[in-house]
Design a protein around this motif. Structure first.
Motif, PDB file in Angstrom:
ATOM      1  N   PRO A  55       0.807  -1.233   0.000  1.00 44.45           N
ATOM      2  CA  PRO A  55       0.000   0.000   0.000  1.00 44.45           C
ATOM      3  C   PRO A  55       0.837   1.278   0.000  1.00 44.45           C
ATOM      4  CG  PRO A  55      -0.961  -1.600   1.493  1.00 44.45           C
ATOM      5  CD  PRO A  55       0.352  -2.187   1.044  1.00 44.45           C
ATOM      6  N   ASP A  56       2.060   1.228   0.546  1.00 44.43           N
ATOM      7  CA  ASP A  56       2.890   2.434   0.576  1.00 44.43           C
ATOM      8  C   ASP A  56       3.696   2.625  -0.709  1.00 44.43           C
ATOM      9  OD1 ASP A  56       4.867   0.504   0.753  1.00 44.43           O
ATOM     10  OD2 ASP A  56       5.717   1.226   2.641  1.00 44.43           O
ATOM     11  N   GLY A  57       3.476   1.756  -1.721  1.00 41.52           N
ATOM     12  CA  GLY A  57       4.155   1.896  -2.999  1.00 41.52           C
ATOM     13  C   GLY A  57       5.478   1.169  -3.096  1.00 41.52           C
ATOM     14  N   SER A  58       5.895   0.478  -2.056  1.00 39.97           N
ATOM     15  CA  SER A  58       7.144  -0.289  -2.093  1.00 39.97           C
ATOM     16  C   SER A  58       6.843  -1.736  -2.436  1.00 39.97           C
ATOM     17  CB  SER A  58       7.853  -0.210  -0.743  1.00 39.97           C
ATOM     18  OG  SER A  58       7.118  -0.908   0.256  1.00 39.97           O
ATOM     19  N   ARG A  59       7.899  -2.493  -2.687  1.00 41.72           N
ATOM     20  CA  ARG A  59       7.778  -3.933  -2.863  1.00 41.72           C
ATOM     21  C   ARG A  59       8.724  -4.614  -1.885  1.00 41.72           C
ATOM     22  NH1 ARG A  59       9.960  -2.588  -8.102  1.00 41.72           N
ATOM     23  NH2 ARG A  59       8.121  -3.426  -9.131  1.00 41.72           N
ATOM     24  N   SER A  60       8.458  -5.855  -1.569  1.00 38.07           N
ATOM     25  CA  SER A  60       9.381  -6.631  -0.750  1.00 38.07           C
ATOM     26  C   SER A  60      10.694  -6.803  -1.497  1.00 38.07           C
ATOM     27  CB  SER A  60       8.763  -8.003  -0.452  1.00 38.07           C
ATOM     28  OG  SER A  60       9.718  -8.863   0.167  1.00 38.07           O
ATOM     29  N   PRO A  61      11.816  -6.940  -0.783  1.00 37.58           N
ATOM     30  CA  PRO A  61      13.055  -7.294  -1.469  1.00 37.58           C
ATOM     31  C   PRO A  61      12.887  -8.577  -2.276  1.00 37.58           C
ATOM     32  CG  PRO A  61      13.508  -6.625   0.783  1.00 37.58           C
ATOM     33  CD  PRO A  61      12.016  -6.732   0.656  1.00 37.58           C
ATOM     34  N   THR A  62      13.810  -8.822  -3.184  1.00 34.08           N
ATOM     35  CA  THR A  62      13.722 -10.018  -4.015  1.00 34.08           C
ATOM     36  C   THR A  62      13.958 -11.273  -3.187  1.00 34.08           C
ATOM     37  OG1 THR A  62      16.068  -9.988  -4.589  1.00 34.08           O
ATOM     38  CG2 THR A  62      14.564  -8.708  -5.988  1.00 34.08           C
ATOM     39  N   VAL A  63      13.549 -12.397  -3.735  1.00 33.75           N
ATOM     40  CA  VAL A  63      13.746 -13.678  -3.057  1.00 33.75           C
ATOM     41  C   VAL A  63      15.225 -13.915  -2.768  1.00 33.75           C
ATOM     42  CG1 VAL A  63      13.521 -16.179  -3.323  1.00 33.75           C
ATOM     43  CG2 VAL A  63      11.652 -14.666  -4.044  1.00 33.75           C
ATOM     44  N   ALA A  64      16.097 -13.543  -3.703  1.00 30.65           N
ATOM     45  CA  ALA A  64      17.535 -13.742  -3.511  1.00 30.65           C
ATOM     46  C   ALA A  64      18.083 -12.908  -2.365  1.00 30.65           C
ATOM     47  CB  ALA A  64      18.284 -13.408  -4.801  1.00 30.65           C
ATOM     48  N   GLU A  65      17.375 -11.826  -2.002  1.00 32.13           N
ATOM     49  CA  GLU A  65      17.816 -10.948  -0.911  1.00 32.13           C
ATOM     50  C   GLU A  65      17.039 -11.214   0.373  1.00 32.13           C
ATOM     51  OE1 GLU A  65      16.964  -7.378  -3.021  1.00 32.13           O
ATOM     52  OE2 GLU A  65      19.058  -7.051  -3.602  1.00 32.13           O
ATOM     53  N   GLY A  66      16.319 -12.326   0.408  1.00 30.29           N
ATOM     54  CA  GLY A  66      15.587 -12.688   1.611  1.00 30.29           C
ATOM     55  C   GLY A  66      14.154 -12.228   1.663  1.00 30.29           C
ATOM     56  N   GLY A  67      13.654 -11.591   0.601  1.00 31.02           N
ATOM     57  CA  GLY A  67      12.276 -11.127   0.555  1.00 31.02           C
ATOM     58  C   GLY A  67      11.372 -12.100  -0.172  1.00 31.02           C
ATOM     59  N   THR A  68      10.252 -11.582  -0.643  1.00 30.34           N
ATOM     60  CA  THR A  68       9.260 -12.437  -1.301  1.00 30.34           C
ATOM     61  C   THR A  68       9.025 -12.077  -2.758  1.00 30.34           C
ATOM     62  OG1 THR A  68       7.454 -10.982  -0.592  1.00 30.34           O
ATOM     63  CG2 THR A  68       8.063 -12.799   0.892  1.00 30.34           C
ATOM     64  N   THR A  69       9.775 -11.125  -3.314  1.00 35.83           N
ATOM     65  CA  THR A  69       9.561 -10.682  -4.685  1.00 35.83           C
ATOM     66  C   THR A  69      10.343 -11.543  -5.669  1.00 35.83           C
ATOM     67  OG1 THR A  69       9.146  -8.382  -4.056  1.00 35.83           O
ATOM     68  CG2 THR A  69       9.886  -8.775  -6.306  1.00 35.83           C
ATOM     69  N   ASP A 332      16.385   1.743  -4.869  1.00 41.90           N
ATOM     70  CA  ASP A 332      15.339   2.707  -5.199  1.00 41.90           C
ATOM     71  C   ASP A 332      14.091   2.036  -5.756  1.00 41.90           C
ATOM     72  OD1 ASP A 332      16.889   4.831  -4.387  1.00 41.90           O
ATOM     73  OD2 ASP A 332      17.593   5.340  -6.405  1.00 41.90           O
ATOM     74  N   VAL A 333      14.289   0.999  -6.589  1.00 41.31           N
ATOM     75  CA  VAL A 333      13.120   0.371  -7.212  1.00 41.31           C
ATOM     76  C   VAL A 333      12.444  -0.623  -6.271  1.00 41.31           C
ATOM     77  CG1 VAL A 333      14.032   0.737  -9.522  1.00 41.31           C
ATOM     78  CG2 VAL A 333      14.500  -1.419  -8.353  1.00 41.31           C
ATOM     79  N   ILE A 334      13.051  -0.881  -5.123  1.00 44.01           N
ATOM     80  CA  ILE A 334      12.376  -1.629  -4.063  1.00 44.01           C
ATOM     81  C   ILE A 334      11.508  -0.674  -3.238  1.00 44.01           C
ATOM     82  CG2 ILE A 334      12.706  -3.022  -1.980  1.00 44.01           C
ATOM     83  CD1 ILE A 334      13.386  -4.501  -4.560  1.00 44.01           C
ATOM     84  N   HIS A 335      12.059   0.483  -2.909  1.00 46.00           N
ATOM     85  CA  HIS A 335      11.331   1.455  -2.099  1.00 46.00           C
ATOM     86  C   HIS A 335      10.240   2.183  -2.889  1.00 46.00           C
ATOM     87  CE1 HIS A 335      14.143   0.588   0.976  1.00 46.00           C
ATOM     88  NE2 HIS A 335      15.145   1.264   0.466  1.00 46.00           N
ATOM     89  N   ARG A 336      10.471   2.356  -4.199  1.00 47.42           N
ATOM     90  CA  ARG A 336       9.487   3.023  -5.063  1.00 47.42           C
ATOM     91  C   ARG A 336       9.232   2.133  -6.271  1.00 47.42           C
ATOM     92  NH1 ARG A 336       8.574   8.622  -4.944  1.00 47.42           N
ATOM     93  NH2 ARG A 336       7.044   8.072  -6.552  1.00 47.42           N
ATOM     94  N   ALA A 337       8.244   1.254  -6.169  1.00 49.67           N
ATOM     95  CA  ALA A 337       7.986   0.304  -7.246  1.00 49.67           C
ATOM     96  C   ALA A 337       7.623   0.993  -8.552  1.00 49.67           C
ATOM     97  CB  ALA A 337       6.879  -0.670  -6.839  1.00 49.67           C
ATOM     98  N   ASP A 338       7.015   2.180  -8.470  1.00 49.62           N
ATOM     99  CA  ASP A 338       6.543   2.828  -9.691  1.00 49.62           C
ATOM    100  C   ASP A 338       7.662   3.415 -10.537  1.00 49.62           C
ATOM    101  OD1 ASP A 338       7.114   4.843  -7.827  1.00 49.62           O
ATOM    102  OD2 ASP A 338       5.534   6.162  -8.583  1.00 49.62           O
ATOM    103  N   ILE A 339       8.883   3.479 -10.007  1.00 48.35           N
ATOM    104  CA  ILE A 339       9.994   3.943 -10.842  1.00 48.35           C
ATOM    105  C   ILE A 339      10.193   3.011 -12.026  1.00 48.35           C
ATOM    106  CG2 ILE A 339      12.505   4.270 -10.942  1.00 48.35           C
ATOM    107  CD1 ILE A 339      12.433   5.210  -8.066  1.00 48.35           C
TER     108      ILE A 339
END
Length: 352
Positions: A55-69, A332-339
């Motif tokens: 909802p805040d416009g970010s995405r989770s980190p990638t799977v390779a970085e321990g996230g779910t993206t 930046d593209v993790i914190h601001r997905a719309d970039i």
């Protein structure tokens, strides 16, 4: 020339990325080539984020970085009358994988241009490998053609090696005209810009024998004879991705400005022939997102690799373009997905 944003296309991808809650759908990508199919517009992307946008416009980190993206090096999005749909492959564990599978742990395929081939879609891919730890520490290693059956984009029915001996990344653009398909290739320079070269095949099957445009102004069967296409003062420089599309009796070369590193300018040059020579490139648009004074107020945000989508146009004076936006700082593209999404433009040409 009148230039305006193509708001409908921008909104379609933005809404799909932000509002679809399925965990494996497209939320951002680059390259943004397209091919018309009977089912709808097929969009071909290179580096791709899947998942959901918070909802805040970010995405989770990638799977390779321990996230779910999930992060893939290539993907498809099919646009139909029912909306957008993401198409990827699956790995042995059932997780999303690129349709054009990575050839090894340290190398991958990025999408180039595609073309309807009478049985489905043929897409050129460039194979790359990493040469260092920086985001731009990569090197081209070869070209391949993947043929996808109609309405089936999870994996290719066949993969064929393409000419690769002359260090040319073929498939920067494919232009079918008359009895030929013209194949544009880029040859990078140390300054970060590219020379442009040209090949052709008879018909639409890129597995056929290639011919190459030479400095003698004739066609040769040897890739080593492929000449650098010319501009108004000899050398012609372009971006790595581009387009060369016929409009009436002229061919429009759409490219990023090549003499300024990370330029936000989209330029157009013209030629009477697919082989050139081309006129001096003129800037038609400057991406407002890029640079410290851009809409993100971020010096790391860049715009790059514009090209055309002729199947979406309405006559020879209409040009529909996309360009990519990204950041040199990956966080930046993790914190601001719309970039990290394509932007679209519609140009209306003055009568020639």
């Amino acid at each position: 020339m009148d230039v305006r944003t193509a708001d409908t296309l921008d909104a379609a991808f933005g809404t799909y990325a932000d509002r679809d809650r399925s965990p494996r759908h497209w939320t951002g990508g680059d390259s943004t080539y397209s091919v018309p199919t009977p089912a709808g517009e097929l969009w071909m992307f290179s580096d791709t984020f899947l998942g959901t946008v918070r909802p805040d416009g970010s995405r989770s980190p990638t799977v390779a970085e321990g996230g779910t993206t999930p992060f893939l090096h290539n993907s498809f999005v099919l646009s139909t009358t029912r909306g957008l749909h993401t198409a990827t492959g699956r790995d042995q564990a059932g997780q999303p994988a690129p349709p054009m599978a990575d050839p090894g742990r340290a190398s991958w395929y990025w999408a180039r241009a595609g073309i309807p081939d009478g049985h489905g879609v043929s897409v050129v891919y460039a194979r790359y490998t990493r040469t260092g730890s920086g985001p731009l520490d990569i090197a081209w290693r070869g070209n391949a053609l993947a043929r996808f059956p109609a309405n089936s984009y999870s994996r290719p029915a066949s993969v064929t090696p393409l000419p690769s001996s002359a260090r040319i990344a073929w498939g920067a653009w494919l232009e079918p005209q008359g009895t030929y398909t013209y194949i544009y290739g880029t040859e990078p320079t140390r300054e970060g810009r590219s020379h442009l070269r040209l090949a052709r095949v008879t018909g639409r099957d890129l597995r056929r024998s290639w011919q190459y445009w030479t400095t003698r102004g004739v066609w040769s069967g040897r890739e080593a004879d492929a000449a650098r296409l010319a501009g108004p003062e000899g050398a012609l420089f372009a971006s790595d991705e581009l387009s060369v599309v016929r409009h009436g009796s002229w061919y429009a070369l759409v490219t990023q400005r090549a003499d300024v590193p990370f330029s936000a300018e989209t330029q157009v040059a013209w030629s009477r022939s697919p082989c050139g020579p081309f006129t001096r490139a003129r800037t038609v648009y400057t991406a407002p997102e890029a640079g410290p004074n851009g809409t993100y107020r971020n010096p790391n945000v860049i715009a790059y690799n514009p090209h055309e989508h002729p199947e979406l146009e309405h006559g020879p004076r209409d040009i529909v373009l996309s360009y990519n936006v990204n950041s040199l700082a990956p966080a930046d593209v993790i914190h601001r997905a719309d970039i990290y999404r394509p932007r679209f433009l519609r140009l209306t040409l003055a009568p020639r």
